[in-house]
Design an enzyme around this catalytic site. Structure first.
Site, PDB file in Angstrom:
ATOM      1  N   PRO A   1     -18.022 -21.726 148.128  1.00  0.00           N
ATOM      2  CG  PRO A   1     -16.560 -23.463 147.095  1.00  0.00           C
ATOM      3  CD  PRO A   1     -17.108 -22.767 148.506  1.00  0.00           C
TER       4      PRO A   1
ATOM      5  NE  ARG B   1     -22.703 -24.431 141.240  1.00  0.00           N
ATOM      6  CZ  ARG B   1     -22.397 -24.831 142.244  1.00  0.00           C
ATOM      7  NH1 ARG B   1     -22.955 -24.471 143.597  1.00  0.00           N
ATOM      8  NH2 ARG B   1     -21.537 -25.880 142.374  1.00  0.00           N
TER       9      ARG B   1
ATOM     10  CE1 TYR C   1     -26.031 -27.933 143.978  1.00  0.00           C
ATOM     11  CE2 TYR C   1     -25.612 -26.888 141.769  1.00  0.00           C
ATOM     12  CZ  TYR C   1     -25.401 -27.704 142.888  1.00  0.00           C
ATOM     13  OH  TYR C   1     -24.210 -28.387 142.873  1.00  0.00           O
TER      14      TYR C   1
ATOM     15  CD  GLU D   1     -21.854 -31.968 155.332  1.00  0.00           C
ATOM     16  OE1 GLU D   1     -21.420 -32.379 156.304  1.00  0.00           O
ATOM     17  OE2 GLU D   1     -21.494 -32.296 154.371  1.00  0.00           O
TER      18      GLU D   1
ATOM     19  CG  HIS E   1     -24.383 -30.844 150.969  1.00  0.00           C
ATOM     20  ND1 HIS E   1     -23.469 -30.065 150.547  1.00  0.00           N
ATOM     21  CD2 HIS E   1     -23.868 -31.511 151.927  1.00  0.00           C
ATOM     22  CE1 HIS E   1     -22.427 -30.270 151.117  1.00  0.00           C
ATOM     23  NE2 HIS E   1     -22.760 -31.059 152.305  1.00  0.00           N
TER      24      HIS E   1
HETATM   25  C1  DQA Z   1     -23.593 -28.503 147.144  1.00  0.00           C
HETATM   26  C2  DQA Z   1     -23.120 -29.780 146.661  1.00  0.00           C
HETATM   27  C3  DQA Z   1     -21.689 -29.911 146.459  1.00  0.00           C
HETATM   28  O1  DQA Z   1     -21.175 -30.868 145.901  1.00  0.00           O
HETATM   29  C4  DQA Z   1     -21.282 -28.739 145.334  1.00  0.00           C
HETATM   30  O2  DQA Z   1     -19.940 -28.735 144.842  1.00  0.00           O
HETATM   31  C5  DQA Z   1     -21.966 -27.467 145.634  1.00  0.00           C
HETATM   32  C6  DQA Z   1     -23.402 -27.585 146.405  1.00  0.00           C
HETATM   33  C7  DQA Z   1     -25.083 -28.467 147.417  1.00  0.00           C
HETATM   34  O3  DQA Z   1     -25.384 -27.488 148.270  1.00  0.00           O
HETATM   35  O4  DQA Z   1     -26.017 -29.550 147.030  1.00  0.00           O
HETATM   36  O5  DQA Z   1     -21.342 -26.480 145.195  1.00  0.00           O
HETATM   37  O6  DQA Z   1     -23.272 -28.382 148.286  1.00  0.00           O
END
Ligand code: DQA
Length: 151
Positions: A10, A18, A23, A103, A105
């Site tokens: 999401p 955003r 990010y 995973e 982030h």
């Molecule tokens: C995220 C980190 C998550 O905590 C956050 O809700 C996101 C992006 C990241 O890519 O840093 O939507 O997954």
């Protein structure tokens, strides 16, 4: 050709606008292009998706798991967004189909609010890439390929 999946959860459709200080300014389309270049070099077919819906992500994980079992895919790079911190269902889906997952982030979640420190996905992930911005997707693809094919 062997496939690899990149799934995004999401709000990642909002990349670029955003919270750019967290990010960055590249869009999800830019991320897809980076991933395509990496996969082209590696001789892998990329299947790239983003959904704001948990059930859709679960369906994709199950489908990807079946493709891996059939020998047609190596696994998935997965940024579950905020579902990382809430979703037992995503944990169960990955475990249930034994999908190799890296995973990702974009941000370093461990430098952020305490509620982002817990991941339901990490215990069933093959590896984790955190805090390298969108370049983390490329690192994750490379890591997944190395872990699965040795290449
Ligand atoms: C995220 C980190 C998550 O905590 C956050 O809700 C996101 C992006 C990241 O890519 O840093 O939507 O997954």
């Amino acid at each position: 050709m062997t496939s690899v999946y990149v799934f995004n959860g999401p709000n990642l459709n909002l990349l670029g606008t955003r919270e750019p200080e967290v990010y960055g300014t590249l869009t999800l389309a830019d991320v897809e292009t980076m991933c395509r270049m990496e996969c082209e070099e590696a001789g892998l077919e990329l299947v790239f998706g983003q959904s704001n819906h948990e059930g859709q992500l679960i369906d994709w994980i199950q489908e990807a798991g079946a493709e891996v079992q059939a020998g047609r895919a190596i696994g998935a790079v997965f940024n579950p967004g905020a579902f990382t911190h809430t979703s037992v269902a995503l944990h169960d889906a990955i475990e249930g189909v034994q999908l190799p997952v890296v995973e990702v982030h974009i941000s370093n979640v461990h430098r952020r609010e305490p509620f982002r420190h817990r991941s339901y996905v990490s215990p069933v992930a093959r590896g984790i890439v955190v805090g390298f911005g969108v370049y983390g997707y490329v690192l994750a693809l490379r890591g997944l390929r190395h872990a699965i094919t040795g290449g």
